[in-house]
Design an enzyme around this catalytic site. Structure first.
Site, PDB file in Angstrom:
ATOM      1  N   LYS A 176      -9.422  -8.211   7.952  1.00 34.34           N
ATOM      2  CA  LYS A 176     -10.193  -8.516   9.206  1.00 34.34           C
ATOM      3  C   LYS A 176     -10.103  -7.514   9.868  1.00 34.34           C
ATOM      4  CE  LYS A 176      -6.320 -10.901  11.675  1.00 34.34           C
ATOM      5  NZ  LYS A 176      -6.262 -10.073  13.077  1.00 34.34           N
ATOM      6  N   HIS A 197       0.786  -1.289   0.059  1.00 38.84           N
ATOM      7  CA  HIS A 197       0.019   0.056   0.025  1.00 38.84           C
ATOM      8  C   HIS A 197       0.702   1.394  -0.004  1.00 38.84           C
ATOM      9  CE1 HIS A 197      -3.246  -2.715   0.762  1.00 38.84           C
ATOM     10  NE2 HIS A 197      -4.226  -1.549   0.159  1.00 38.84           N
TER      11      HIS A 197
END
Lengths: 289, 205
Positions: B116, B36
């Site tokens: 998650k 990222h």
């Protein structure tokens, strides 16, 4: 003492791929309590299927095989330097065999060592004892749950937490609420009261080696373990934070002497994949539990 | 059970509501912390004018991510006779990508993020603005999820290390739950509000 490298590799394999029976039992019981068809029941069902599959295929229960934390109990005369070398070698072999993910990263450059060894990595605690054999306990502590583990300094005005067990209860429940599903709930808490910041954290992690169904030697701490377990579940966070009846599977507490000036409470949050294994060495005989 | 297949249309995303179980299929890409940061530094911050050395990678990633899915996952892998296989591949905690995710969704037209623990307000807003969802996989269910990974197509940026590289994988019947939809609903936000209210009762007095 003969070379234990292969035995350590087997210990790592067992920890990474086989969830202990007490944990499986607790997850099965938790699933029975959730409403059939709920997201919580679905999550626990997936977890149980995964646990069985990992054991059959001998592959990691969770891809985050965590920080390997070893507790080594050895008799007088055993070389801890040799044991430590063998453990590091075993970590590298276990990584090659894909029981462990390469997890040791240089903190400044970000470079992965590729074999789960590095500066003070893996973690090893050596204790000399009076027995003749060697006992090695291993826990694989994942990063998600480590990141929600925390430490409080009492008193804490915001939470109305004083320097007593009631204060401990308040801050621990705060930690559980803040963790939400991020530590892969339902989790197990290791709590330490006292010590300095460092010894307190170590003590909190030691609690995670205790079986879920043992009893605390100190009745006051034992009663508080039960209460935090019950109230933690009342928060309703549930498996994965989907909402549900089980947020915690176990709570274990220990204490250390502290300075008059300090009162630390450390909370080691362990995910449902509470991967621990034990190895016993007596002469030529090696057994696992 | 909703079935999603990559490439995913905006219409298909808008139909999903928080709480829906989904079976995901098609080619998706793993990416976590280093990935990222790399996407933001090289492509978003440069306004789509990457350094020369990264131009080929840019084109590749644009194609891979368009109407596709980023999976927050650092797998355990094994290579036999030159062929990679996912051995264990559960989700990692997503909130670490909160500073980057919204921009990545917008810049690359990503339709879903799997991870998650859920994400924050900025990502929820991006899901609403650009037609994307957050899909929750079961944390720790790594061997089971690896069974859904039918093929490892290729890997990019292996220099980030195995957990951090971009793994391009084909999945079948990957089980997930929508926990943040494209209409502003987040199960994570609701749960935090509910449990915090209960917590306040438990420590009253």
């Amino acid at each position: 003492m003969h070379d234990l490298t292969d035995a350590f590799v087997e210990l790592i394999r067992r920890a990474a791929t086989q969830l202990p029976d007490d944990m499986k039992k607790a997850i099965r019981e938790a699933k029975e309590k959730e409403d059939p068809g709920s997201a919580a029941a679905g999550a626990l069902d997936t977890i149980l299927k995964n646990v069985e599959m990992a054991r059959e295929k001998s592959t990691p229960i969770c891809q985050d095989t965590g920080t390997p934390i070893f507790q080594i109990y050895y008799p007088l005369g055993v070389s801890t330097r040799k044991l430590s070398d063998q453990i590091r070698k075993a970590c590298a072999i276990a990584t090659e065999k894909a029981y462990l993910r390469p997890n040791a990263v240089d903190s400044l450059t970000g470079k992965n060592s590729g074999d789960n060894t590095g500066i003070d990595y893996p973690t090893m605690h050596f204790h000399e004892w009076d027995e003749e054999g060697i006992k090695v306990q291993l826990i694989l502590k994942g990063g998600g749950c480590e990141n929600v583990s925390t430490q409080y300094k009492l008193p804490n005005t915001e939470l109305g937490a004083g320097r007593d067990l009631e204060g401990v209860r308040r801050v621990v429940l705060d930690a559980v609420n803040k963790a939400q599903g991020l530590g892969c709930a339902p989790g197990v808490l290791g709590i330490a009261i006292g010590g300095d910041r460092g010894s307190s954290y170590i003590k909190s992690k030691e609690q995670l080696f205790r079986p879920l169904d043992d009893t605390n030697d100190d009745p006051d701490m034992g009663a508080m373990e039960d209460r935090i377990l019950e109230e933690g579940n009342e928060l309703g966070i549930g498996p994965m934070g989907f909402g549900g009846k089980t947020t915690l599977l176990g709570v274990k507490m220990g204490k250390l002497h502290r300075l008059p000036a300090s009162y630390f409470v450390s909370v080691a949050y362990m995910c449902w994949a509470n991967r621990r294994a034990t190895m016993l060495v007596n002469g030529e005989e090696i057994s696992y539990a | 059970m909703h079935k999603l297949t990559v490439p995913i249309s905006e219409e298909a995303i808008r139909e999903l509501k928080a709480g829906d179980p989904v079976s995901l299929n098609g080619v998706i890409v793993t990416g976590r912390d280093a990935a990222h940061k790399y996407l933001i530094d090289n492509f978003v911050k440069t306004g789509g004018q990457p350094p020369a050395a990264e131009q080929d990678m840019y084109a590749t990633l644009q194609t891979l991510l368009k109407e596709s899915v980023i999976y927050h996952c650092g797998p355990v892998v094994q290579q036999t006779d030159g062929i990679w296989k996912f051995v264990a591949a559960g989700p990692t905690t997503s909130i670490r990508e909160e500073p980057y995710q919204a921009d990545v969704i917008e810049h690359f037209n990503v339709r879903a993020v799997i991870g998650k623990g859920g994400m924050g307000a900025k990502t929820l807003q991006a899901c609403q603005d650009f037609g994307a969802v957050y899909l929750h996989a079961i944390g720790g269910a790594a061997t089971l999820i690896a069974e859904s990974v039918k093929e490892v197509i290729t890997v990019h940026k292996m220099e980030f290390g195995v957990p951090e590289a971009f793994w391009v994988i084909r999945v079948e019947d990957f089980p997930v739950v929508v926990t943040m939809d494209s209409h502003g609903n987040s199960l994570h936000k609701q749960m935090l509000e509910q449990s915090t209210e209960k917590f306040a009762q438990l420590i009253k007095g």
